[in-house]
Design an enzyme around this catalytic site. Structure first.
Site, mmCIF file in Angstrom:
data_model
loop_
_atom_site.group_PDB
_atom_site.id
_atom_site.type_symbol
_atom_site.label_atom_id
_atom_site.label_comp_id
_atom_site.label_asym_id
_atom_site.label_seq_id
_atom_site.Cartn_x
_atom_site.Cartn_y
_atom_site.Cartn_z
ATOM 1 N N HIS A 48 -10.412 -5.265 -3.266
ATOM 2 C CA HIS A 48 -9.048 -5.575 -2.810
ATOM 3 C C HIS A 48 -9.093 -6.005 -1.358
ATOM 4 O O HIS A 48 -9.938 -5.558 -0.581
ATOM 5 C CB HIS A 48 -8.126 -4.365 -2.988
ATOM 6 C CG HIS A 48 -8.668 -3.092 -2.425
ATOM 7 N ND1 HIS A 48 -9.618 -2.338 -3.080
ATOM 8 C CD2 HIS A 48 -8.405 -2.433 -1.267
ATOM 9 C CE1 HIS A 48 -9.911 -1.263 -2.367
ATOM 10 N NE2 HIS A 48 -9.198 -1.315 -1.243
ATOM 11 N N ASP A 99 0.847 -1.193 0.000
ATOM 12 C CA ASP A 99 0.000 0.000 0.000
ATOM 13 C C ASP A 99 0.885 1.246 0.000
ATOM 14 O O ASP A 99 1.908 1.307 0.695
ATOM 15 C CB ASP A 99 -0.913 -0.006 1.231
ATOM 16 C CG ASP A 99 -2.060 0.979 1.100
ATOM 17 O OD1 ASP A 99 -3.217 0.535 0.954
ATOM 18 O OD2 ASP A 99 -1.788 2.204 1.154
ATOM 19 N N ILE A 100 0.484 2.239 -0.753
ATOM 20 C CA ILE A 100 1.281 3.462 -0.894
ATOM 21 C C ILE A 100 1.264 4.313 0.388
ATOM 22 O O ILE A 100 2.158 5.135 0.599
ATOM 23 C CB ILE A 100 0.763 4.280 -2.104
ATOM 24 C CG1 ILE A 100 1.831 5.218 -2.625
ATOM 25 C CG2 ILE A 100 -0.523 5.038 -1.769
ATOM 26 C CD1 ILE A 100 1.507 5.828 -3.980
ATOM 27 N N HIS A 152 -6.964 -5.923 2.052
ATOM 28 C CA HIS A 152 -5.839 -5.355 2.780
ATOM 29 C C HIS A 152 -5.273 -6.444 3.698
ATOM 30 O O HIS A 152 -6.026 -7.079 4.438
ATOM 31 C CB HIS A 152 -6.281 -4.213 3.696
ATOM 32 C CG HIS A 152 -6.837 -3.006 3.008
ATOM 33 N ND1 HIS A 152 -6.122 -1.829 2.877
ATOM 34 C CD2 HIS A 152 -8.048 -2.767 2.442
ATOM 35 C CE1 HIS A 152 -6.867 -0.918 2.266
ATOM 36 N NE2 HIS A 152 -8.044 -1.463 1.991
ATOM 37 N N GLU A 201 -12.068 3.673 -1.052
ATOM 38 C CA GLU A 201 -11.558 4.746 -1.912
ATOM 39 C C GLU A 201 -11.384 4.278 -3.349
ATOM 40 O O GLU A 201 -11.561 5.048 -4.284
ATOM 41 C CB GLU A 201 -10.197 5.241 -1.400
ATOM 42 C CG GLU A 201 -10.248 5.934 -0.052
ATOM 43 C CD GLU A 201 -8.845 6.206 0.492
ATOM 44 O OE1 GLU A 201 -7.860 5.881 -0.193
ATOM 45 O OE2 GLU A 201 -8.772 6.740 1.606
ATOM 46 N N VAL A 202 -10.964 3.053 -3.510
ATOM 47 C CA VAL A 202 -10.679 2.521 -4.851
ATOM 48 C C VAL A 202 -11.708 1.439 -5.153
ATOM 49 O O VAL A 202 -11.757 0.404 -4.458
ATOM 50 C CB VAL A 202 -9.251 1.951 -4.929
ATOM 51 C CG1 VAL A 202 -8.979 1.404 -6.324
ATOM 52 C CG2 VAL A 202 -8.221 3.029 -4.574
#
Ligand code: AMP
Length: 118
Positions: A101, A31-32, A103, A96-97
């Site tokens: 996905h 994760d960024i 995590h 958010e995206v």
């Protein structure tokens, strides 16, 4: 054709990411903006917006997504210390995206599953 999602572009190599695992169905990358010492995202290579957008035909893909998350956690030695898998869906979850996905969060005691109200 709709625009590729951010995570499709990462899976296709069009946007750089720190990839830890990839095969023909899923991609995992750091994760960024990590929220824990270990914070990895595991995504299907093709976009499914949320869990409730998944179809019966996606069953094997979703199983593979979860098994991959577990395998990555095991490879990182997290199976004894523990880790948390989170799948945010929609606004109240803070998604958010809009590309499904998982995590993987680990590396410290992660506290309560949700923040108390207030
Ligand atoms: P969510 O709130 O569940 O939709 O999580 C989206 C996650 O994607 C957040 O934790 C972001 O930090 C992460 N993210 C956004 N852009 C990138 C990127 N380019 N590379 C890696 N992670 C990203």
């Amino acid at each position: 054709m709709s625009e590729p999602t951010l995570f499709e572009r990462i899976a296709q190599g069009d946007i750089p990411a720190d990839i830890v695992y990839q095969d023909d169905r899923v991609t995992a990358f750091h994760d960024i903006a990590p929220q824990a010492p270990v914070h990895i995202l595991v995504v299907p290579n093709r976009a499914i917006a949320t869990v409730h957008d998944a179809q019966p035909g996606d069953e094997a893909l979703l199983g593979h997504l979860l098994l991959t998350a577990g395998a990555i956690a095991r490879d990182l030695g997290l199976d004894t210390s523990g880790y948390r898998l989170i799948v945010n869906n929609g606004p109240d979850a803070g998604q958010e995206v809009f590309h499904l996905h998982v995590h993987i969060l680990a590396g410290r005691a992660l506290g309560p599953i949700v923040q108390p109200p207030g």
